[in-house]
Motif scaffolding. Structure first.
Motif, PDB file in Angstrom:
ATOM      1  N   VAL A   7       9.854  44.322  11.919  1.00 62.20           N
ATOM      2  CA  VAL A   7       9.930  42.996  11.322  1.00 62.20           C
ATOM      3  C   VAL A   7       9.481  43.084   9.866  1.00 62.20           C
ATOM      4  CG1 VAL A   7       9.649  41.706  13.461  1.00 62.20           C
ATOM      5  CG2 VAL A   7       7.617  42.388  12.175  1.00 62.20           C
ATOM      6  N   ILE A   8      10.152  42.332   9.019  1.00 57.32           N
ATOM      7  CA  ILE A   8       9.781  42.231   7.605  1.00 57.32           C
ATOM      8  C   ILE A   8       8.950  40.970   7.443  1.00 57.32           C
ATOM      9  CG2 ILE A   8      10.635  42.120   5.245  1.00 57.32           C
ATOM     10  CD1 ILE A   8      13.327  43.204   6.347  1.00 57.32           C
ATOM     11  N   LEU A   9       7.777  41.093   6.798  1.00 59.64           N
ATOM     12  CA  LEU A   9       6.866  39.974   6.610  1.00 59.64           C
ATOM     13  C   LEU A   9       6.453  39.898   5.142  1.00 59.64           C
ATOM     14  CD1 LEU A   9       4.517  40.711   9.665  1.00 59.64           C
ATOM     15  CD2 LEU A   9       6.496  39.170   9.634  1.00 59.64           C
ATOM     16  N   MET A  10       6.100  38.698   4.702  1.00 56.78           N
ATOM     17  CA  MET A  10       5.664  38.507   3.324  1.00 56.78           C
ATOM     18  C   MET A  10       4.227  38.995   3.148  1.00 56.78           C
ATOM     19  SD  MET A  10       8.142  37.275   1.488  1.00 56.78           S
ATOM     20  CE  MET A  10       7.301  36.603   0.052  1.00 56.78           C
ATOM     21  N   ASP A  11       3.999  39.754   2.100  1.00 57.26           N
ATOM     22  CA  ASP A  11       2.668  40.260   1.797  1.00 57.26           C
ATOM     23  C   ASP A  11       1.712  39.115   1.493  1.00 57.26           C
ATOM     24  OD1 ASP A  11       0.740  42.277   1.266  1.00 57.26           O
ATOM     25  OD2 ASP A  11       1.049  41.995  -0.879  1.00 57.26           O
ATOM     26  N   GLY A  12       0.517  39.176   2.051  1.00 51.59           N
ATOM     27  CA  GLY A  12      -0.504  38.178   1.770  1.00 51.59           C
ATOM     28  C   GLY A  12      -0.531  37.001   2.727  1.00 51.59           C
TER      29      GLY A  12
END
Length: 254
Positions: free
Chosen positions: A135-140
């Protein structure tokens, strides 16, 4: 004429003093990561769902609204250090930390989490369909249900700092069958348009079982003046009743 000049000379100092005494409210914007809620463009005014709502709240008010833009982690650090007494940004009861400690009475937006995949992609009906995938997730940002699966080793994650990076990963032929980008539907749609991607090449899947939908509110500093909080909450109620909140949301969501 002399009488008028004398009159103006008498009242001008009071006008300047009143302006100087206007209480400052500091609006804090996340740099480059919060579109369409907060959009900052060089040489242009700030805009976005939350920004437009905040502007409308303080329009023609007795408060002085000052905008500050920071990278996400620095923004959190500044707010925790209490650099500004009366700050406002956006937050949610579903988020951990300082962005859920003091929220507006009314929500300003209800978000829907989806998983973006490149067609033909893969079938998703339950969390176990992601096992062995990435899965790709937003940093932070925090993703409690998803991060639990990552810690258990059932799925892998890739963190990105921007939406273009996520779309580029999805577009790789070797990744398309095994990778999904989990993000707010409104942000995905906005950013696909910004980078002129063909939305017909992607699918958006419901992932409510592992990424809860939630409401977004205006978030205040815990030490914010109670009169300012009351003013904001009353103004939000008026904007809702007048249909202005809905109009602002529709401007960026359709």
């Amino acid at each position: 004429m002399k009488t008028k000049i004398l009159f103006l000379s008498a009242i001008l100092p009071f006008i300047f003093i009143a302006h100087a005494w206007a209480e400052e409210v500091n609006y804090v914007v996340i740099e480059k990561q919060a579109q369409p809620f907060q959009i900052e463009e060089s040489d242009k005014e700030h805009s976005g769902i939350v920004t437009d709502i905040v502007k409308e709240v303080f329009k023609n008010s007795d408060y002085q609204l000052t905008t500050h833009t920071y990278p996400f982690k620095r923004m959190i650090s500044i707010m925790e250090q209490k650099k500004y007494k009366n700050w406002v940004t956006f937050g949610s009861p579903a988020w951990p930390g300082i962005q859920n400690e003091n929220l507006s009475t009314l929500p300003v937006y209800n978000v829907e989490n989806v998983m973006l995949i490149k067609k033909p992609g893969f079938k998703y009906e339950k969390s176990s369909d992601l096992f062995g995938k990435t899965v790709i997730l937003m940093d932070g940002f925090d993703y409690p249900g998803i991060e639990d699966l990552v810690k258990q080793g059932k799925i892998k994650e890739i963190r990105v700092k921007g939406h273009s990076a996520a779309f580029n990963i999805l577009d790789r032929p070797t990744m398309a069958k095994f990778t999904g980008f989990i993000e707010l539907k409104a942000r995905i749609l906005y950013n696909l348009r910004q980078v002129q991607r063909n939305t017909d090449e992607y699918l958006m899947l419901d992932v409510g079982d592992i990424a809860d939908n939630y409401s977004i509110h205006l978030a205040f500093s815990k030490q914010m003046d109670k009169n300012i909080q009351e003013f904001i909450n009353n103004k939000l109620s008026s904007l809702r009743d007048e249909g202005k909140l809905e109009n602002i949301v529709n401007k960026y969501s359709k």
